[in-house]
Motif scaffolding. Structure first.
Motif, short mmCIF file in Angstrom:
data_model
loop_
_atom_site.label_atom_id
_atom_site.label_comp_id
_atom_site.label_asym_id
_atom_site.label_seq_id
_atom_site.Cartn_x
_atom_site.Cartn_y
_atom_site.Cartn_z
N PRO A 46 1.03 -1.41 0.27
CA PRO A 46 -0.12 0.01 0.01
C PRO A 46 0.80 1.14 -0.30
O PRO A 46 0.70 2.42 -0.83
CB PRO A 46 -0.92 -0.16 1.65
CG PRO A 46 -0.93 -1.47 1.54
CD PRO A 46 0.23 -2.05 1.24
N TRP A 67 2.25 2.46 -3.69
CA TRP A 67 0.53 2.60 -3.90
C TRP A 67 0.91 4.44 -5.16
O TRP A 67 1.13 5.65 -3.70
CB TRP A 67 -0.67 2.95 -3.90
CG TRP A 67 -1.46 2.77 -4.80
CD1 TRP A 67 -2.08 3.58 -4.46
CD2 TRP A 67 -1.69 1.76 -5.70
NE1 TRP A 67 -3.08 4.21 -5.68
CE2 TRP A 67 -3.54 2.56 -5.95
CE3 TRP A 67 -1.69 0.83 -6.60
CZ2 TRP A 67 -3.74 2.37 -7.57
CZ3 TRP A 67 -2.73 -0.32 -7.17
CH2 TRP A 67 -3.43 0.93 -7.61
N LEU A 125 -6.92 -2.77 -4.63
CA LEU A 125 -6.50 -2.04 -4.03
C LEU A 125 -6.44 -2.52 -2.24
O LEU A 125 -6.69 -1.78 -1.67
CB LEU A 125 -7.21 -0.68 -4.08
CG LEU A 125 -6.47 -0.13 -5.16
CD1 LEU A 125 -6.07 -0.56 -5.77
CD2 LEU A 125 -6.77 1.88 -4.88
N TRP A 166 -10.04 6.40 -1.21
CA TRP A 166 -9.98 4.50 -0.21
C TRP A 166 -9.85 5.93 1.37
O TRP A 166 -9.06 6.78 1.56
CB TRP A 166 -8.89 4.12 0.12
CG TRP A 166 -9.43 2.73 -1.08
CD1 TRP A 166 -9.42 1.46 -0.41
CD2 TRP A 166 -9.94 2.43 -2.86
NE1 TRP A 166 -10.07 0.71 -1.41
CE2 TRP A 166 -9.63 1.50 -2.86
CE3 TRP A 166 -9.83 3.84 -3.16
CZ2 TRP A 166 -10.49 1.30 -3.69
CZ3 TRP A 166 -9.43 3.04 -4.83
CH2 TRP A 166 -10.83 1.40 -4.89
N ARG A 194 -5.52 6.93 -0.77
CA ARG A 194 -5.04 5.66 -2.06
C ARG A 194 -6.35 6.28 -3.28
O ARG A 194 -7.63 6.03 -2.67
CB ARG A 194 -4.91 4.40 -1.97
CG ARG A 194 -3.48 4.46 -1.19
CD ARG A 194 -3.29 2.86 -1.16
NE ARG A 194 -4.24 2.03 -0.53
CZ ARG A 194 -5.06 1.01 -0.32
NH1 ARG A 194 -4.11 0.28 -1.30
NH2 ARG A 194 -5.49 0.64 0.74
#
Length: 313
Positions: free
Chosen positions: A147, A150, A176, A198, A202
């Protein structure tokens, strides 16, 4: 991926609208299960089609009602192209303690999704959704992505914004992971572009809707160290899906994804539609009104029937 279920299941197909029921039958048998019953509500095919389907595929029971099917199965796969009837179709099986898989899209409004979530919280064995969440290409990338590395991503497909578009949402969600909190309609350049956000910050874009030709299920992933393009192999999607969910339906494994996480893809699509109707205002998934109509399943079923049987239009 969870290993395939060792416990043989008696499986029923509910509503035979799409190509999925016929495609699933040989895979289910190969995995050691028996397709014992079918039911069709007539949204697409004429009366008597369930009996024709059963005869063609060597299935012993063509049921006239859902209640008739309940005692003949351990689990059902619900394939209705009218997603607005999914709760109605699932209810007698949930109440009888049978396992339920609901094909994509799970539902087109918050109310139905929350009913399914409530059943799950009460202990029902219920799952479903897009095969793109479980495909081998997504699983391979998830095993490699961190993560914190990303940067951004794009996922998409063609045909339409929800019945097929949900695959794009589900593919990005699979890559994701859970935690979508917001959707924002960015605009339309042939297809609709939607940015999803998110909880950890993200972001990624889904591009969905009709195009002049068929597009594959695809994603482009940007991390701090590399750019990757993946394209799902359509020939392997159903196998991966069924291998993933059958152990849970058989009571031998936990679900691949908790139901509250599973429904994020549908909620994101509904929020995106609402965002488009509000000139691109960002919409938090938790703020979608309970009475918002979302996507109309009955209208899609009528459209789908016209595509399959244009002479009956």
């Amino acid at each position: 991926m969870t290993s395939q279920a060792s416990k043989p299941l008696r499986i029923g197909h509910v509503d035979l609208d799409t190509s999925h029921p016929g495609s699933f039958v040989p895979i289910l048998r190969e995995l050691g299960h028996e397709v014992t019953a079918v039911f069709d509500g007539g949204a697409v095919y004429p009366p008597g089609y369930a009996a024709e389907f059963a005869l063609e595929h060597g299935i012993p029971h063509a049921c006239e009602s859902l209640e008739e099917m309940v005692g003949l199965v351990d689990a059902v796969l619900i394939h209705s192209c009218n997603w607005d009837v999914h709760v109605q179709r699932a209810r007698p099986f949930v109440e009888a303690g049978k396992a339920v898989f609901i094909d994509k899209p799970l539902a087109g409004n918050v109310r139905d999704l929350q009913q399914m979530l409530e059943w799950s919280k009460q202990g029902a064995v219920i799952t479903g959704g897009s095969a793109l969440r479980y495909c081998s290409e997504v699983r391979e990338q998830v095993s490699q992505l961190l993560p914190e590395e990303w940067v951004y991503g794009l996922a998409g497909c063609a045909v339409d914004e929800f019945n097929y578009g949900i695959h794009g949402y589900s593919m990005l969600h699979g890559l994701l992971g859970p935690g979508i909190v917001q959707a924002q309609h960015l605009g339309t350049t042939v297809q609709r572009q939607v940015e999803l956000t998110w909880a950890d910050g993200r972001r990624g874009i889904v591009s969905i809707g009709g195009t002049a030709g068929y597009l594959p299920f695809y994603a482009t992933l940007v991390t701090q160290k590399q750019v990757k393009y993946i394209q799902a192999d359509n020939n392997k999607l159903y196998q991966s899906l069924l291998e993933g969910v059958l152990p849970y339906l058989a009571g031998e494994a936990p679900p691949l994804l908790p139901f509250e996480s599973l429904i994020e893809a549908e909620l994101a699509a509904i929020a995106a539609k609402l965002s488009a109707e509000q000139d691109g205002r960002p919409v938090l998934l938790r703020d979608i009104p309970q009475d918002y109509a979302g996507y109309d399943g009955a209208a899609f079923a009528a459209y789908y029937k016209e595509l399959k049987f244009p002479s009956q239009k």
